[in-house]
Every structure is written in C-alpha cells, then in structure tokens.
Design a protein around this motif. Sequence first.
Motif, PDB file in Angstrom:
ATOM      1  N   LYS A   1      -5.976  -5.770 -14.215  1.00  0.00           N
ATOM      2  CA  LYS A   1      -5.904  -4.448 -13.978  1.00  0.00           C
ATOM      3  C   LYS A   1      -7.075  -3.754 -14.828  1.00  0.00           C
ATOM      4  CE  LYS A   1      -1.353  -4.077 -12.078  1.00  0.00           C
ATOM      5  NZ  LYS A   1      -0.756  -5.370 -12.373  1.00  0.00           N
ATOM      6  N   LEU A   2      -7.126  -4.476 -16.195  1.00  0.00           N
ATOM      7  CA  LEU A   2      -8.058  -3.810 -17.029  1.00  0.00           C
ATOM      8  C   LEU A   2      -9.567  -4.084 -16.696  1.00  0.00           C
ATOM      9  CD1 LEU A   2      -8.574  -2.123 -19.620  1.00  0.00           C
ATOM     10  CD2 LEU A   2      -8.316  -4.205 -21.017  1.00  0.00           C
ATOM     11  N   SER A   3      -9.611  -5.514 -16.353  1.00  0.00           N
ATOM     12  CA  SER A   3     -10.956  -5.778 -15.812  1.00  0.00           C
ATOM     13  C   SER A   3     -11.492  -5.107 -14.688  1.00  0.00           C
ATOM     14  CB  SER A   3     -10.876  -7.415 -15.152  1.00  0.00           C
ATOM     15  OG  SER A   3     -12.029  -7.661 -14.676  1.00  0.00           O
ATOM     16  N   VAL A   4     -10.460  -4.573 -13.755  1.00  0.00           N
ATOM     17  CA  VAL A   4     -11.006  -3.790 -12.825  1.00  0.00           C
ATOM     18  C   VAL A   4     -11.436  -2.288 -13.261  1.00  0.00           C
ATOM     19  CG1 VAL A   4     -10.297  -2.628 -10.494  1.00  0.00           C
ATOM     20  CG2 VAL A   4      -9.366  -4.903 -10.920  1.00  0.00           C
ATOM     21  N   LEU A   5     -10.631  -1.852 -14.212  1.00  0.00           N
ATOM     22  CA  LEU A   5     -11.035  -0.683 -14.804  1.00  0.00           C
ATOM     23  C   LEU A   5     -12.328  -0.577 -15.394  1.00  0.00           C
ATOM     24  CD1 LEU A   5      -8.777   1.574 -16.641  1.00  0.00           C
ATOM     25  CD2 LEU A   5     -10.913   1.092 -17.637  1.00  0.00           C
ATOM     26  N   GLN A   6     -12.726  -1.750 -16.184  1.00  0.00           N
ATOM     27  CA  GLN A   6     -14.080  -1.899 -16.627  1.00  0.00           C
ATOM     28  C   GLN A   6     -14.924  -1.945 -15.872  1.00  0.00           C
ATOM     29  OE1 GLN A   6     -12.704  -5.284 -19.050  1.00  0.00           O
ATOM     30  NE2 GLN A   6     -12.813  -4.315 -21.088  1.00  0.00           N
ATOM     31  N   ARG A   7     -14.818  -2.741 -14.728  1.00  0.00           N
ATOM     32  CA  ARG A   7     -15.994  -2.667 -14.014  1.00  0.00           C
ATOM     33  C   ARG A   7     -16.262  -1.381 -13.277  1.00  0.00           C
ATOM     34  NH1 ARG A   7     -15.425  -3.251  -8.487  1.00  0.00           N
ATOM     35  NH2 ARG A   7     -13.088  -4.297  -8.846  1.00  0.00           N
TER      36      ARG A   7
ATOM     37  N   ARG B   1       2.032   0.938 -12.769  1.00  0.00           N
ATOM     38  CA  ARG B   1       2.065   2.388 -12.684  1.00  0.00           C
ATOM     39  C   ARG B   1       0.416   2.824 -13.028  1.00  0.00           C
ATOM     40  NH1 ARG B   1       4.937   4.715 -16.394  1.00  0.00           N
ATOM     41  NH2 ARG B   1       6.694   5.267 -14.964  1.00  0.00           N
ATOM     42  N   ALA B   2      -0.133   2.095 -14.090  1.00  0.00           N
ATOM     43  CA  ALA B   2      -1.628   2.044 -14.619  1.00  0.00           C
ATOM     44  C   ALA B   2      -2.472   1.473 -13.492  1.00  0.00           C
ATOM     45  CB  ALA B   2      -1.801   1.512 -15.872  1.00  0.00           C
ATOM     46  N   GLY B   3      -2.190   0.295 -12.721  1.00  0.00           N
ATOM     47  CA  GLY B   3      -2.852  -0.119 -11.640  1.00  0.00           C
ATOM     48  C   GLY B   3      -3.059   0.634 -10.709  1.00  0.00           C
ATOM     49  N   ILE B   4      -1.969   1.498 -10.236  1.00  0.00           N
ATOM     50  CA  ILE B   4      -1.969   2.464  -9.189  1.00  0.00           C
ATOM     51  C   ILE B   4      -3.119   3.394  -9.424  1.00  0.00           C
ATOM     52  CG2 ILE B   4      -0.788   4.164  -7.844  1.00  0.00           C
ATOM     53  CD1 ILE B   4       1.746   2.377  -8.006  1.00  0.00           C
ATOM     54  N   TRP B   5      -3.024   3.903 -10.638  1.00  0.00           N
ATOM     55  CA  TRP B   5      -3.988   4.885 -11.154  1.00  0.00           C
ATOM     56  C   TRP B   5      -5.166   4.476 -11.354  1.00  0.00           C
ATOM     57  CZ3 TRP B   5      -0.714   6.542 -16.191  1.00  0.00           C
ATOM     58  CH2 TRP B   5       0.360   7.278 -16.039  1.00  0.00           C
ATOM     59  N   VAL B   6      -5.736   3.284 -11.587  1.00  0.00           N
ATOM     60  CA  VAL B   6      -6.933   2.509 -11.533  1.00  0.00           C
ATOM     61  C   VAL B   6      -7.472   2.785  -9.922  1.00  0.00           C
ATOM     62  CG1 VAL B   6      -8.350   0.785 -11.826  1.00  0.00           C
ATOM     63  CG2 VAL B   6      -6.819   1.203 -13.512  1.00  0.00           C
ATOM     64  N   ALA B   7      -6.571   2.326  -9.059  1.00  0.00           N
ATOM     65  CA  ALA B   7      -6.965   2.387  -7.943  1.00  0.00           C
ATOM     66  C   ALA B   7      -7.217   3.753  -7.083  1.00  0.00           C
ATOM     67  CB  ALA B   7      -5.724   1.809  -6.891  1.00  0.00           C
ATOM     68  N   GLN B   8      -6.672   4.858  -7.647  1.00  0.00           N
ATOM     69  CA  GLN B   8      -6.932   6.152  -7.452  1.00  0.00           C
ATOM     70  C   GLN B   8      -8.041   6.613  -7.968  1.00  0.00           C
ATOM     71  OE1 GLN B   8      -2.959   7.670  -8.276  1.00  0.00           O
ATOM     72  NE2 GLN B   8      -2.078   7.111  -6.293  1.00  0.00           N
ATOM     73  N   GLY B   9      -8.507   6.135  -9.037  1.00  0.00           N
ATOM     74  CA  GLY B   9      -9.886   6.680  -9.625  1.00  0.00           C
ATOM     75  C   GLY B   9      -9.433   7.285 -10.986  1.00  0.00           C
ATOM     76  N   ARG B  10      -8.054   7.333 -11.532  1.00  0.00           N
ATOM     77  CA  ARG B  10      -7.736   7.962 -12.725  1.00  0.00           C
ATOM     78  C   ARG B  10      -7.779   6.962 -13.790  1.00  0.00           C
ATOM     79  NH1 ARG B  10      -2.152   9.763 -10.390  1.00  0.00           N
ATOM     80  NH2 ARG B  10      -1.565  10.593 -12.331  1.00  0.00           N
ATOM     81  N   LEU B  11      -9.010   6.693 -14.202  1.00  0.00           N
ATOM     82  CA  LEU B  11      -9.565   5.727 -15.259  1.00  0.00           C
ATOM     83  C   LEU B  11      -8.887   5.956 -16.564  1.00  0.00           C
ATOM     84  CD1 LEU B  11     -13.027   4.128 -13.858  1.00  0.00           C
ATOM     85  CD2 LEU B  11     -10.658   3.740 -13.155  1.00  0.00           C
ATOM     86  N   ALA B  12      -9.504   7.329 -16.899  1.00  0.00           N
ATOM     87  CA  ALA B  12      -8.946   7.581 -18.326  1.00  0.00           C
ATOM     88  C   ALA B  12      -7.567   7.815 -18.641  1.00  0.00           C
ATOM     89  CB  ALA B  12      -9.723   8.864 -18.631  1.00  0.00           C
ATOM     90  N   GLN B  13      -6.775   7.891 -17.522  1.00  0.00           N
ATOM     91  CA  GLN B  13      -5.304   7.917 -17.674  1.00  0.00           C
ATOM     92  C   GLN B  13      -4.750   6.646 -17.869  1.00  0.00           C
ATOM     93  OE1 GLN B  13      -3.465  10.519 -14.584  1.00  0.00           O
ATOM     94  NE2 GLN B  13      -1.440  10.471 -15.525  1.00  0.00           N
ATOM     95  N   ALA B  14      -5.560   5.878 -17.192  1.00  0.00           N
ATOM     96  CA  ALA B  14      -4.862   4.485 -17.016  1.00  0.00           C
ATOM     97  C   ALA B  14      -5.085   3.493 -18.235  1.00  0.00           C
ATOM     98  CB  ALA B  14      -5.372   3.656 -15.844  1.00  0.00           C
ATOM     99  N   ARG B  15      -6.390   3.769 -19.135  1.00  0.00           N
ATOM    100  CA  ARG B  15      -6.708   2.787 -19.976  1.00  0.00           C
ATOM    101  C   ARG B  15      -5.628   2.719 -20.875  1.00  0.00           C
ATOM    102  NH1 ARG B  15     -11.610   0.669 -21.464  1.00  0.00           N
ATOM    103  NH2 ARG B  15     -12.787   1.793 -19.963  1.00  0.00           N
ATOM    104  N   PRO B  16      -5.420   3.924 -21.833  1.00  0.00           N
ATOM    105  CA  PRO B  16      -4.349   3.775 -22.810  1.00  0.00           C
ATOM    106  C   PRO B  16      -2.960   3.138 -22.624  1.00  0.00           C
ATOM    107  CG  PRO B  16      -4.420   5.988 -22.204  1.00  0.00           C
ATOM    108  CD  PRO B  16      -5.331   5.195 -21.331  1.00  0.00           C
ATOM    109  N   VAL B  17      -2.729   3.324 -21.329  1.00  0.00           N
ATOM    110  CA  VAL B  17      -1.236   2.713 -20.856  1.00  0.00           C
ATOM    111  C   VAL B  17      -1.579   1.083 -20.715  1.00  0.00           C
ATOM    112  CG1 VAL B  17       0.165   2.404 -19.069  1.00  0.00           C
ATOM    113  CG2 VAL B  17      -0.655   4.694 -19.637  1.00  0.00           C
TER     114      VAL B  17
ATOM    115  N   GLY C   1       0.812  -1.296   0.015  1.00  0.00           N
ATOM    116  CA  GLY C   1      -0.106  -0.003  -0.056  1.00  0.00           C
ATOM    117  C   GLY C   1       0.814   1.187  -0.182  1.00  0.00           C
ATOM    118  N   ARG C   2       2.148   1.196  -0.396  1.00  0.00           N
ATOM    119  CA  ARG C   2       2.956   2.458  -0.241  1.00  0.00           C
ATOM    120  C   ARG C   2       3.038   2.841  -1.675  1.00  0.00           C
ATOM    121  NH1 ARG C   2       7.962  -0.339   2.892  1.00  0.00           N
ATOM    122  NH2 ARG C   2       7.022  -1.026   4.796  1.00  0.00           N
ATOM    123  N   THR C   3       1.871   3.624  -2.174  1.00  0.00           N
ATOM    124  CA  THR C   3       1.809   3.782  -3.679  1.00  0.00           C
ATOM    125  C   THR C   3       2.738   4.757  -4.036  1.00  0.00           C
ATOM    126  OG1 THR C   3       0.179   5.471  -3.032  1.00  0.00           O
ATOM    127  CG2 THR C   3      -0.701   3.258  -3.903  1.00  0.00           C
ATOM    128  N   GLU C   4       2.984   5.920  -3.189  1.00  0.00           N
ATOM    129  CA  GLU C   4       3.955   6.995  -3.700  1.00  0.00           C
ATOM    130  C   GLU C   4       5.367   6.477  -3.697  1.00  0.00           C
ATOM    131  OE1 GLU C   4       2.881   9.838  -4.505  1.00  0.00           O
ATOM    132  OE2 GLU C   4       0.892   9.251  -4.201  1.00  0.00           O
TER     133      GLU C   4
END
Length: 641
Positions: free
Chosen positions: A285-291, A246-262, A214-217
């Motif tokens: 990670k993409l499955s979580v983003l889609q959900r 990195r994209a998985g961390i963005w998904v957890a932070q709710g930054r879905l649009a930024q994470a999808r293309p990566v 959980g040490r994302t930073e």
Amino acid sequence: MPTPAAVPVPLLTCLLGLALLLGLPSSRAQGTQPVAQDRASQVTRCLQLRRDAPPVAVALAESLLREPDLTVEDEVKIFSCLGIAAGLAGDRTRAVDAGAQMERLVHQHPALAVPFRARAYSQAGSVFHGAGQIHRAEAAYLRAQHLAAQLPADEAALFQATTLSNLGLIHADYLDSPEVADGYHRKALGAARSVGLEDPLILYNHALNLVRLGRTEEALAVIDEGEAMASRKQAQAVAERLRAERAGIWVAQGRLAQARPVLEAAIQMQETRADKPGLAGSLAKLSVLQRMSGDTAGALATARRAWTNVDGTPQPQKQREVLRAWIAAHAALGQADDAMAVGARLHALEMQTLKEQRLELLADLQARSESAAAQRELETMRHQAQIRVLNDEKSTQLRRSGIALLVLLVLAGVGFGLLQRRKNRQLHKVSATDPLTGLRNRRAATEAMKAISSQRPAAGTRHVLFLIDIDHFKQVNDSFGHHAGDQVLVALACRLRDLGRVDDVIARWGGEEFLMACADLTEAQACTVAARLHEALCEVHELAPRQRWSLTVSLGFAPFPFFDNTASGWDYALRMADRALYAAKDRRNAWAGLWGRALPADATLQALLEAPEEAVRSGAIGLVASYAVERLPQVPATRAA
C-alpha cells in the motif's frame, strides 16, 4: 518459487526473545520440575504471543517442549502456538510438522474431552491453512465440526463461527470467489454474535474481503468495529493490519497525506512484531502511495522490500497485492522488460493456484494464451529497439506506447482467466438453481442427496428426507392467478431457508412440492423438525387487496438408511416419504412419517416398499403423525406406479 533468505528480525524483537528465553524456568537447569501454575502461565503467554511476536513465541514453544512430564493438553497447546507462530514467521515446514503433531496427539488420546479435541482439530486446521496445506486444513476443520455437533448449541456455535470464517478465507485466497467468501464471513459473524464471541480476526477477514469486492464504506465500518474489538482483546497484530487496510482505502480515495503516517506507523510495529504477511500488505500500500505521489523510485524499492516478506510463503492474496504494486512501479518508470518479468511471476502464481485446485485444463489453456501474448509483445519490443537506433525521439514515444500495451496485456491475460472461472461458477450456479425460488432444483438436489448418502450417520441417528406439499395450491392459481401462486412459492421457499441449518439440503422438488434433507437425526428429532416445519409454514397470505388465503401444508418424511441394518439409499427414503406424505394429505394440514424399526426376516425392501401396510401393523415400520392414525391409507394404483 525458491524461498528467500530470512529477513533480519528487528533488534527489539531479538532482545525480547533473548530475555524471554533467559527467564524461562527449566527443570534441567534447576534440577526441579517447574510449578504447574508457572508452566500453565508460560503456555498461556505463548498462545498470546504467537500472532503479535511470532519469533518470540517460536523460541518459547521450543523451550517448553523440552520440559519433562508435559500433560497431553499442554503439549497440544504448545504445538498450536508453535504452528501458528512458525507459519507467520515464514517457516512452513515447521508449521506443518506442528499441525501433524497436534493431530497425532489427539488421535492417540481419545479420552480427551470432546471440547478440547474439537478445539485442537480447529487449531490444527488453522496451522495447515496458514502453511498453504488446504486439503489438510479442510479435513481438520471437518473433524472439528463433527466433534462440535456433539456439544451444546452455544459451544457448537463457537466452532461454527471459526470454521465458517476459515472456509471464507479458503474461497477468497485459493478459489478467487470473494462473493462466496462474503456469505461465509457473514454467517461466521452471525454465529459469533449469537454466543457473544469476540474474535477480531473474523472481522479482519470480513473487512479484507469487502475491500476486494469494492464495498469501501461497509469495509470501513467493519474495520472500525474490528479495531475496537482488537484493542479490547489486546490483539495488537490484528489492530495494525486493520489500520493498514483503512489507510489502503484512503490511498485509493486519493487521501495520501492522511494515509502515509498510518501506514508508516503500522510498518514500524509490524517489523517489530515480525508480522511478515501484514508487513508485506502495508508495504504494498505504501508503494502505491509513493507512486501516486510521484516517488516512482521509492515505490519500486518498497515493492521489492514487500516481496521479500511473502516470497515462497502460502499468502496468495498478499503476494498478488505486492506483485501488482511492483508491476505498476516498473511501468511508471518505463521499465517494460522488468514489468513483464514481474507480470510473469503474477501469472505463475495464478497458474499454481489453479493447478492446486485441479483445474489443469484451464491452466494449460490460459498458459498457452499468455505465452503467445508475451511472445508477440517481445517481438514488438525488439522492433521498437531497432527504430530507436534510427530515431531516438520517435523510439521513445513508441516505447511508452509499448509499455502501456504490455501492462494491459499482462493484466488482461490474468483478468481473462479470472473472468472465465467466475463465468463457469455462475453458469454452474444457474444450472443448479430453481429460477423462481432461488433454491436448488431437482437435479442439484439429487447430487446433494447422493453426497449425503455417502456420509455415515452419527451413532444412534439417521439422515432424514422431508417432502412438503402445499394443500389446495390449484385453488390459488385458479382464484388469484399464477402470479399469486408464484408469490406463495417464493414466500414458502424463504421460510424453509430461514428454518434450515447451514448443511441442510433444501430444494424445490417440483410444482408446489419441496424437499428438505437433514443429516444425523433421531426419530424423536425428526418428529420435532416435522412439527416445527408444519407450524412455521402454515400462515396467512394476502394475495390481493383485502383478500387473504390461509396456507396449509402436508408433510411426509422417512430416514435413510430406512433400517439400521440395511443399505437402502435416499431414493428408497424418497418413496417411503412419498407414502407418508400421501397419508398426511389424506387428512390435509398434517404431517406423517415412516421409520424403519427392524426388517422382518421373511421380507425384502422392495416388498415393503410396494406394500408397507402389513409392516406398519406388525410394528416393523413405525408410523408417526401429527394426528391419531393407526394404518396407512390405500394408495391408488396410478400414484403407486
């Protein structure tokens, strides 16, 4: 769990493999032996492709193995390429066989250079590790570490970095100990940086573990460093995995649009390279983003696709990640039975890991608990079905409640097992640790000393036990108070921890006395260690405002076995080290050691222990010290007893 049908390799990878095979020089086809430089370049290419394009590397390795007149070194390198690539491609049997062939070749050719043998065992350990053969991997890592001890410090540090990183992976993947793994990864990074080693895999493993903690930073900073290093080293497969994390961390932070293309770009490259474990993680990670975006049907399809890449493979962390995404997708669709079925797979995976680590009792207890919970939930679902026949609207609401409860029960059951193991590890750590200094306590040190005694010292060396005692420590407590005495003990413990090696045993033996044991030292090296400890531990402490106290220590040491031709254990060395410590304390601020040279024919070990003075005078026991000394001082009867 049955191995699934192989996932079709993308067209680009197949064409690359075909082109590579058609371009391979073959002495059978040409009637002449390939030039040595051409073969060396092909071997090097195989090693470069083993992670970025596993199917291509497997084809190249098998073609090279059919060439005649291979040198032993080339054959070992080719099997290393084949083992790593086959493991990443999901062919565990071929990977394990390649690792076994590497060990066989090194064993049959002891004249191979020590650095090459160490690297070969380290690579074989990586092959076994990737194929899920943890015990064989540990054995290979230990052989590599033993050989590395014979190398100069810089070369030994290279092997230490790799071994520590791999041990961290074992703790994270198979022992569910990310906190312990974090310590190994940090030590691996320190060893790598001390010799300028750039290995992006070490940073990737560290970043993955930081995400679990959980040490994302901190994880993002390590990912940035690792991606830059992977680009410099042209390790594209590692770079893609880092971008996906990195994209998985963005998904957890709710930054879905930024994470999808990566994620989509990483998935495309991982499909091309046939990096199945990396592909499975990116798809999860993409499955979580889609959900989270509302596309629950797409999330379920993506999770199922991710599972085909890790089902039946030794990738426990990736399997857990995929299964959790799969459960969440079923739950979002209201498919209770399917969610429970996937939860059972996750539970079975956890139980298999426990059994492999010889925790059968805990596995059995947890299995019974999970079985009972699942049975109760099945009864609840049948009851909900009966209610639905009578009242559709009411049954729909009950079903939703049952789904939430089901998911909670499945996750709680798995979490309970993990919590119990973590609590047991914490209790074991507390019972083995001195509460003031954080070092091993006397009981834990005793167990560690027994383990060292069972290991045969390297040729020309012995294990050595050091006793360190603070001079005039009572004056500190009397003059400044017990809190000042505790401060001195904690500071000395920190200094000992900094001075010791990774494998050294360091403990608080009692009161103001500390113990340190080092494996595989000569007499001269033991004297050097004693002098370095004495010099580093003697320092000035400010115990009160403008009141300073000069700390000095006395130190005694002895080896075990005490004589080369005897079987005396560490407890015998402890008593001899105590005699040497008494000699040092007779002078204060000094060190002394007793070293068995040759056991006299008419003497016994017990007799020498009770009265070593005559053996010292005759030269049967060497007396070394930081000051001029020719004899041992007489020990009072109370201390001797």
